[in-house]
Scaffold this motif. Sequence first.
Motif, mmCIF file in Angstrom:
data_model
loop_
_atom_site.group_PDB
_atom_site.id
_atom_site.type_symbol
_atom_site.label_atom_id
_atom_site.label_comp_id
_atom_site.label_asym_id
_atom_site.label_seq_id
_atom_site.Cartn_x
_atom_site.Cartn_y
_atom_site.Cartn_z
ATOM 1 N N PRO A 228 0.831 -1.216 0.000
ATOM 2 C CA PRO A 228 0.000 0.000 0.000
ATOM 3 C C PRO A 228 0.858 1.257 0.000
ATOM 4 N N ASN B 217 0.998 3.801 1.677
ATOM 5 C CA ASN B 217 1.495 4.372 2.932
ATOM 6 C C ASN B 217 2.845 3.780 3.323
ATOM 7 N N ASN C 295 3.563 0.888 4.616
ATOM 8 C CA ASN C 295 3.565 -0.134 5.665
ATOM 9 C C ASN C 295 3.276 -1.501 5.058
ATOM 10 N N ARG D 98 -5.861 -6.672 10.774
ATOM 11 C CA ARG D 98 -6.377 -5.499 11.478
ATOM 12 C C ARG D 98 -5.388 -4.331 11.384
ATOM 13 N N ASP D 99 -5.926 -3.174 11.134
ATOM 14 C CA ASP D 99 -5.164 -1.925 11.005
ATOM 15 C C ASP D 99 -4.364 -1.823 9.712
ATOM 16 N N THR E 155 -8.348 4.578 0.189
ATOM 17 C CA THR E 155 -8.871 5.723 0.933
ATOM 18 C C THR E 155 -10.032 6.368 0.190
ATOM 19 N N VAL F 113 -11.314 3.248 5.754
ATOM 20 C CA VAL F 113 -12.029 3.504 6.999
ATOM 21 C C VAL F 113 -12.929 2.317 7.353
ATOM 22 N N ARG G 201 -10.610 -0.863 8.369
ATOM 23 C CA ARG G 201 -9.436 -0.675 9.226
ATOM 24 C C ARG G 201 -9.418 -1.587 10.449
ATOM 25 N N ALA G 202 -10.558 -1.792 11.050
ATOM 26 C CA ALA G 202 -10.578 -2.615 12.268
ATOM 27 C C ALA G 202 -10.818 -4.090 11.970
ATOM 28 N N ARG H 128 -7.532 7.363 10.850
ATOM 29 C CA ARG H 128 -7.883 5.956 10.661
ATOM 30 C C ARG H 128 -9.384 5.717 10.751
ATOM 31 N N VAL H 129 -10.073 6.486 11.571
ATOM 32 C CA VAL H 129 -11.495 6.235 11.778
ATOM 33 C C VAL H 129 -12.353 6.977 10.750
ATOM 34 N N ARG I 56 1.353 11.397 4.815
ATOM 35 C CA ARG I 56 0.515 10.319 4.256
ATOM 36 C C ARG I 56 -0.900 10.824 3.967
ATOM 37 N N ALA J 196 9.455 3.300 6.380
ATOM 38 C CA ALA J 196 8.270 2.996 5.565
ATOM 39 C C ALA J 196 7.789 4.223 4.807
ATOM 40 N N LEU K 34 8.317 5.051 0.813
ATOM 41 C CA LEU K 34 7.423 4.716 -0.310
ATOM 42 C C LEU K 34 6.447 5.848 -0.624
ATOM 43 N N PRO K 35 5.697 6.357 0.371
ATOM 44 C CA PRO K 35 4.847 7.509 0.035
ATOM 45 C C PRO K 35 5.652 8.699 -0.480
ATOM 46 N N TYR L 125 13.729 2.314 -0.273
ATOM 47 C CA TYR L 125 12.627 1.680 0.468
ATOM 48 C C TYR L 125 12.705 0.163 0.340
#
Lengths: 491, 265
Positions: free
Chosen positions: A275, A277, A279, A305-306, A324, A330, A333-334, B182-183, B208, B232, B235-236, B257
């Motif tokens: 991805p 980001n 990670n 998760r995450d 995204t 969103v 994510r969980a 994240r939410v 990000r 990490a 990469l972005p 990376y």
Amino acid sequence: MIFLIAVLAFALAGSWTVQQLPFTLVTGETVKKPLPATMPGGIAVFDYDGDGKLDLFFPNGGSLSGGKKAPNRLFRNLGNMKFEDVTDRAGLGGKDYDFGVAAGDYDNDGRLDLLVCGLHGIRLYRNQPDGSFADVTEQSKLNNLGRWSVGAAWFDMDNDGDLDLFVVNYVRWDPATERECLVDGKPDFCHPRYYDAQPNALFRNNGDGTFTDVSKESGIGDYKGKGMAAAVADFDGDGRLDVFVTNDRSFAFLFRNLGGGRFKESAFDWGVAVPQNGNPVSGMGVDVQDFDNDGKPDLVYTALRDETFPLYRNLGREFAEVTTASRLSVLSRAMAGWGVAFADLDNDGWKDIVVARSGALTGRKEPLSWFRNSGDGKFTSETLDSTPRMHRGIVAADLDNDGCLDLVVTALNAEARILRNPCKGGNWLKVDSRGASVRVGNQWRQASTAVGYASSYAGPLHFGLGRATVADVEIGGRVIKNVPVNQTVKP
Amino acid sequence: MLIALFLLAQDLSQQGAQAMREGRFAEAERIYRQKAAEAPSEPQWQMNLGLALHSAGKYAEALREFGRYLKAVPQAGPIHLLTGIDQLKLAAPCRAIGSLEIARRWQASKQVLTELADAYSGCNRYSEAAKVLEAAKEPRLAARAHWQAREYDSAKLLFDAVSAAYANDPAFQYEYGDTIYRVEGAEAALPHLQLAVSILSARGSLGRALLDLDRAAEAIPHLEAAVQADSALLLPLSRCYKATGRVEDAARVEAEYRKRLGALQ
């Protein structure tokens, strides 16, 4: 034995009926948590007897400490959601601790065969005219060198008219050297970093019932990953089928087919290795279809998760990650996911995403998820079956031939389930394309025998059509105009 | 707290008690060591000796004496608390948890709960730390622990509740912004992350988020700054270079990376 599937409950979202099959996925999990015990759960949905009704095959595990194997199972679809266990008659009980399966007619005899992926190698079962399957692994010269494979994909890599085989290999596992891993002081499955990666394998179909291992000369064997799943499509539109592979806690692979039996690993060049980001994620199941109806095959895969469930839009020469923008980041994510499939569950003309969810190492149970495609590049979350289980495989298929996609799911140490679609959506067409990809209206669907995690679908391609009453159908360059909806087209 | 413990320790010798009150812990240690040797069947001398050692900062020795005392008086809540504190002082938070959980059953005071939360956090058991901090009525700290546990929905509820008090706190804005990212997504997170640019890791999240919003040029300086702490982000950063036409930089950074992250796999 013929039986009626017990109706267990009514789930949400418009009365999806949850039904249970008498198949229990046996993991052989012990307090020591041997790694293979968290990995089974593939499904094959295919019409093995050619009666127009989709049958079900489930690979199974068993004991990992020298005890009995839990038999694989074949269920013949009798119609009206009645199934018959024909495993013994078919000779498909198996001997290995098995994970994945791929259905495909490798010998072009009109009958769908099975490739079963196990802890100690692969087995090829040839579909016989009498309804039984013959184990032809040795005759076929398929040899995965004893490696642990979790999935496979049949695809015609060289456009010679017969199906070649890509095998997804996971890690090197030896019970004698299995270490003890503790999470919060309790034994748990070890993280994949403790195991050596394995190369995947590619076998070219010689057209005479035998295969040649071309992993090395194709370039596939040069790349070691911890393979979890493969998705096949012509991503770059050059007329040759490419292969995308998810890897557990390492970069994904995109093997672009250069022709001449050669592949080039291009995941970074195409923006799908990880991805955006940066990670790294635990790539799990994967599916490929055109979710935005632009004619190009897109990708979605599950992760833990995450990590979110990354969604990639194919731009023709690279992918754009839209996790995204689509709101999947969103929404997911969980969640932790395994099996995944693009499937238009409400027949509105936009392919949704369904996910068989659960944790990997921690044993966290989760329900299924349905991400409904709004048609504007965004997804919303719907509930299908709110029961948390250790889900693994999921395949979308019209099991009762009512034009709507039902779901077959597996879960560890639990019975397999069918979720019957209430079928309150729009019109539809199914196309029995025999392996060719198909366009209906502005929708395109890849014929891929591999779907999600360890699973396979080899039936008619389904298209939801909303309120349309006719549609143009294109199969292999041939266009059939104004086909009336709500039928299965057979070219 | 020690005063309370002194009250519990009714059998302190007068001399020893005097020495403790006046902060002469070495003297108290000497007295109690002698008493403990003279009357080994009377566990209170081990407790008093432990108190003196604890007060003198001799945590490992204090633990030994408390251990002996607890064998005789296993339900002594205050001594379990001191045992837990000593284990925390000795950088053994995972071992402190058991003692502090017993102390919590004795008295779920704010101090006990705070020490227990420290133990859970130190042991990377953030989810349990968060629950303890909620019980201690520490919403800010509980929110952070939920965030560290990646329980973003729970974290957000608590962050929301206290956000007015931390409007100018960069650490809070980073944790809150990262949670919202994240939410709810990048756009909602942006105002908070922009208030946290004094924190390097916050700049990574901000970069990000900006990339997610197709604002690659704005993301570059933040990612360039934060990448030193988090490989990490290479990469972005590469994606941002590519999006802004810096193709060679993109290739160089992507190669770095792959080299760094590939080695971790």
